[in-house]
Design an enzyme around this catalytic site. Sequence first.
Site, short mmCIF file in Angstrom:
data_model
loop_
_atom_site.label_atom_id
_atom_site.label_comp_id
_atom_site.label_asym_id
_atom_site.label_seq_id
_atom_site.Cartn_x
_atom_site.Cartn_y
_atom_site.Cartn_z
CG PHE A 29 10.88 34.27 2.41
CD1 PHE A 29 11.66 34.97 1.50
CD2 PHE A 29 11.34 33.05 2.86
CE1 PHE A 29 12.87 34.46 1.04
CE2 PHE A 29 12.55 32.52 2.41
CZ PHE A 29 13.31 33.22 1.50
CD GLU A 99 18.08 39.96 8.28
OE1 GLU A 99 17.90 39.18 9.23
OE2 GLU A 99 17.62 39.76 7.14
CB CYS A 157 1.49 23.05 2.18
SG CYS A 157 1.30 23.94 3.74
CB ILE A 176 23.68 35.58 5.15
CG1 ILE A 176 23.91 36.11 6.57
CG2 ILE A 176 22.89 36.59 4.33
CD1 ILE A 176 24.75 37.36 6.64
CB CYS A 186 2.75 25.40 7.95
SG CYS A 186 2.75 23.82 7.06
#
Length: 224
Positions: A29, A99, A157, A176, A186
């Site tokens: 992402f 990928e 967050c 996948i 994070c």
Amino acid sequence: MNCLTVPGVHPGSPGRPRGQIQVIFGPMFSGKSTELMRRVRRFQLAQYRCLLVKYAKDTRYCTTGVSTHDRNTMEARPACALQDVYQEALGSAVIGIDEGQFFPDIVEFCEKMANTGKTVIVAALDGTFQRKAFGSILNLVPLAESVVKLNAVCMECYREASYTKRLGAEREVEVIGGADKYHSVCRACYFQKRPQQLGSENKENVPMGVKQLDMPASRKIFAS
């Protein structure tokens, strides 16, 4: 470093062809496929012959092309090994690979193509959900002219996210999936268990040195 800067090398120029390898790393992402498609389209607009390759087993959004998580697509050649597209690659000036971490011959293929004057652009995860090197992909770093790492937004967050966190209990490296199986996170949220992970079956996201209090009687081991 400006992560969107592409070196100004023109493949297939009338003089001496100059190959190069560009690598786009990042967690899930983070926009890797979007950036790969942007760079390939840039060369297409300049009338270069381009080949885009996708991992054949990734059929989440599209079977015949590369697709971003928001469903932007671009026609691509599916393959499980890059040697399968070798002849097509020889006829192209620019080769995009999505990928890249899944291709077992990624390093050898990219180096060979760059040495024949091709521009090779690779989008790949740099690390697994365990924050370990993903296959041989990091071996591209010393061979590449351009290496960038994109960050995502932490899905827990909303800070900067550099890691991919698996939500389920699967232990295999190659599983996948999209947001149903993974979050970009994070550092702090990587080690924070979600409610469905509070059981004893998923310990990949526990920092080294932290004692486990919930020890299962047995655990199935998968090779990774």
